[in-house]
Design a protein around this motif. Structure first.
Motif, short mmCIF file in Angstrom:
data_model
loop_
_atom_site.label_atom_id
_atom_site.label_comp_id
_atom_site.label_asym_id
_atom_site.label_seq_id
_atom_site.Cartn_x
_atom_site.Cartn_y
_atom_site.Cartn_z
N GLY A 53 36.16 12.65 51.68
CA GLY A 53 35.09 12.32 52.62
C GLY A 53 34.26 13.54 52.96
O GLY A 53 33.03 13.46 53.10
N PHE A 54 34.92 14.67 53.07
CA PHE A 54 34.27 15.94 53.36
C PHE A 54 33.27 16.29 52.24
O PHE A 54 32.11 16.61 52.50
CB PHE A 54 35.35 17.01 53.47
N VAL A 55 33.74 16.20 51.00
CA VAL A 55 32.89 16.55 49.85
C VAL A 55 31.79 15.50 49.67
O VAL A 55 30.65 15.86 49.40
CB VAL A 55 33.73 16.75 48.57
N ASN A 56 32.11 14.22 49.85
CA ASN A 56 31.09 13.17 49.73
C ASN A 56 29.95 13.39 50.73
O ASN A 56 28.77 13.25 50.39
CB ASN A 56 31.70 11.79 49.94
N ALA A 57 30.29 13.69 51.97
CA ALA A 57 29.27 13.91 53.00
C ALA A 57 28.43 15.15 52.67
O ALA A 57 27.20 15.15 52.82
CB ALA A 57 29.91 14.05 54.38
N THR A 58 29.09 16.19 52.20
CA THR A 58 28.36 17.41 51.83
C THR A 58 27.41 17.14 50.67
O THR A 58 26.25 17.58 50.69
CB THR A 58 29.35 18.53 51.47
N LEU A 59 27.87 16.39 49.67
CA LEU A 59 27.01 16.05 48.54
C LEU A 59 25.81 15.20 48.98
O LEU A 59 24.69 15.38 48.48
CB LEU A 59 27.79 15.31 47.45
N ALA A 60 26.04 14.28 49.90
CA ALA A 60 24.94 13.45 50.41
C ALA A 60 23.90 14.32 51.10
O ALA A 60 22.69 14.13 50.91
CB ALA A 60 25.46 12.38 51.36
N TYR A 166 32.85 18.00 41.79
CA TYR A 166 33.41 17.22 42.89
C TYR A 166 34.94 17.40 42.92
O TYR A 166 35.51 17.70 43.97
CB TYR A 166 33.04 15.74 42.71
N GLN A 167 35.58 17.21 41.77
CA GLN A 167 37.04 17.36 41.71
C GLN A 167 37.47 18.77 42.09
O GLN A 167 38.47 18.96 42.79
CB GLN A 167 37.56 16.99 40.32
N GLN A 168 36.72 19.76 41.64
CA GLN A 168 37.05 21.14 41.98
C GLN A 168 36.92 21.39 43.48
O GLN A 168 37.79 22.00 44.09
CB GLN A 168 36.15 22.11 41.22
N ALA A 169 35.85 20.89 44.08
CA ALA A 169 35.64 21.09 45.52
C ALA A 169 36.74 20.40 46.33
O ALA A 169 37.27 20.98 47.28
CB ALA A 169 34.26 20.58 45.93
N VAL A 170 37.10 19.18 45.96
CA VAL A 170 38.18 18.47 46.67
C VAL A 170 39.49 19.25 46.54
O VAL A 170 40.20 19.46 47.53
CB VAL A 170 38.33 17.03 46.14
N SER A 171 39.79 19.70 45.34
CA SER A 171 41.02 20.47 45.11
C SER A 171 41.03 21.76 45.94
O SER A 171 42.05 22.10 46.56
CB SER A 171 41.15 20.80 43.62
N LEU A 172 39.91 22.46 45.98
CA LEU A 172 39.84 23.69 46.76
C LEU A 172 40.00 23.43 48.25
O LEU A 172 40.66 24.19 48.96
CB LEU A 172 38.52 24.42 46.49
N TRP A 173 39.40 22.34 48.76
CA TRP A 173 39.56 22.01 50.17
C TRP A 173 41.02 21.67 50.49
O TRP A 173 41.54 22.06 51.53
CB TRP A 173 38.64 20.86 50.61
N CYS A 174 41.69 20.99 49.59
CA CYS A 174 43.12 20.69 49.79
C CYS A 174 43.93 21.98 49.84
O CYS A 174 44.81 22.14 50.69
CB CYS A 174 43.63 19.78 48.67
N ARG A 175 43.64 22.89 48.92
CA ARG A 175 44.35 24.17 48.90
C ARG A 175 44.05 24.99 50.16
O ARG A 175 44.94 25.63 50.71
CB ARG A 175 44.01 24.94 47.64
#
Length: 181
Positions: A53-60, A166-175
């Protein structure tokens, strides 16, 4: 653990307050993005529920092109995301505070912003339909074009690069979130 987004409108809308309010409402409908609130006339903020959700909102916000965006992942709440955004922050830029992962996240969003900024109207239509869950065949039908034309539009729009970023950003936020636990 708090994921936080703070965005400042930098566009040219005459009715800024109304535009910012409508934008907050629209962003709040994204799955996992959380409830966006209007902080000041030009500012909105949210604490997304999930990294996706964080990355989706940022991309929007990046796709809109008229927002300066501050992001944080910290034990603090929304204030950290606001603090990372410089007073003279530029539209289309993302500023990140996420500890040891800040530089990598900054790079991911810079690359994603570049891909999004190069899209044509047709590319935005095609990627929007596929992102919403339609298959390429369904999206092609919705646009009244062939599957081959849809595939070409997605390729020209940088769809694969967006998905990888997108996948990289989500993975980095999780880390980043795990490192703060």
């Amino acid at each position: 653990m708090h994921f936080a987004i703070f965005a400042r409108y930098r566009g040219r809308e005459r009715r800024r307050a109304e535009f910012v309010r409508r934008s907050a409402e629209a962003l709040s409908t994204l799955e996992g993005a959380g409830e966006f609130s209007v902080v000041r006339v030009e500012d909105i903020a949210a604490e997304p529920d999930t990294p996706e959700g964080f990355v989706n909102a940022t991309l929007a916000l990046l796709a809109a092109g008229d927002w300066a965006i501050g992001l944080s992942c910290s034990h603090d709440s929304l204030n950290q995301a606001e603090l990372v955004l410089p007073q003279r922050a530029k539209a289309g830029h993302v500023y990140v505070a996420a500890g040891e992962f800040s530089k990598e996240l900054q790079a991911s969003f810079t690359l994603l912003q570049f891909v999004l900024s190069k899209r044509t109207k047709e590319g935005r239509e095609a990627t929007s339909l596929v992102r919403s869950g339609l298959s390429q065949i369904e999206a092609a039908d919705a646009l009244g074009i062939s599957k081959q034309a849809m595939s070409q539009r997605l390729q020209a729009a940088g769809w694969q690069a967006e998905q990888a970023g997108y996948q990289q950003a989500v993975s980095l936020w999780c880390r980043a979130a795990q490192s703060l636990r």
